[in-house]
Design an enzyme around this catalytic site. Structure first.
Site, PDB file in Angstrom:
ATOM      1  CB  CYS A   1      -0.941  -0.270   1.213  1.00  0.00           C
ATOM      2  SG  CYS A   1      -2.208   1.132   1.279  1.00  0.00           S
ATOM      3  CG  HIS A   2      -0.277   5.087   1.387  1.00  0.00           C
ATOM      4  ND1 HIS A   2      -1.337   4.378   1.307  1.00  0.00           N
ATOM      5  CD2 HIS A   2      -0.234   6.373   0.856  1.00  0.00           C
ATOM      6  CE1 HIS A   2      -2.426   5.234   0.811  1.00  0.00           C
ATOM      7  NE2 HIS A   2      -1.546   6.531   0.476  1.00  0.00           N
TER       8      HIS A   2
END
Length: 188
Positions: free
Chosen positions: A111-112
């Site tokens: 994800c991030h």
């Protein structure tokens, strides 16, 4: 004996981690025999999120300021919007992350989570994926960003979102089982 028996894995996280992106890899790694510790700049417990709603909290096992990559066989960095943003501004978290690359040890980020890798200076010329809205950050740091559920590059495992967790967890187990990767150390 399980595939990862005797392996120690650090999950680097802070308040605001995406709940599933910490808990599912932790479960998969433990199911394969790994010892897993949550390492954080925070103490006590850290708050998980289910997107923008509060989720489950997890206990912190070790302060990142006292943690050393040499004490672990691999690193996992869950995403969520808030967690990686906090970690990438913490010098100890960056030092800890970079240590895994310098030693050629497997690292997973979802994800991030790759934001932390950008600040650690370890994505140049690497192929990886992430949540799509940070792909420009990764490309600006020299990464080759691709839109696939899981990407493996010399021990670096990356995925986009919680829907990719089955593929992410499977590749994490595989790469950690393989051990050190010479190409990982070369990129640090």
């Amino acid at each position: 004996m399980s595939h990862l028996t005797g392996k120690r894995v650090a999950i680097l996280a802070s308040n605001g981690f995406e709940e599933s992106e910490l808990l599912e890899p932790m479960r998969a790694l433990r199911d394969h025999g790994a010892e897993v510790e949550v390492v954080s700049p925070e103490s006590g417990t850290i708050q998980g999120m289910r997107h923008f709603e509060k989720g489950q909290s997890v206990p912190v096992d070790r302060d990142v300021a006292a943690a050393r990559a040499a004490d672990y066989d691999a690193l996992v960095i869950p995403g969520g919007l808030f967690n990686p943003d906090a970690l990438r501004h913490d010098d100890n978290a960056i030092r800890f992350t970079r240590g895994f690359f310098e030693a050629g040890k497997p690292v997973g980020a979802i994800c991030h989570g790759p934001w932390v890798l950008v600040d650690a200076g370890v994505v140049d010329s690497r192929e990886l994926t992430s949540v799509p809205n940070i792909h420009r950050d990764l490309e600006n740091a020299g990464a080759r960003w691709v839109d696939r559920e899981v990407v493996v590059d010399q021990g670096l495992v990356t995925s986009r979102t919680p829907k990719d967790l089955p593929a992410f967890c499977a590749k994490l187990v595989e790469e950690i089982g393989e051990g050190q990767h010479a190409g990982q150390a070369a990129s640090a």
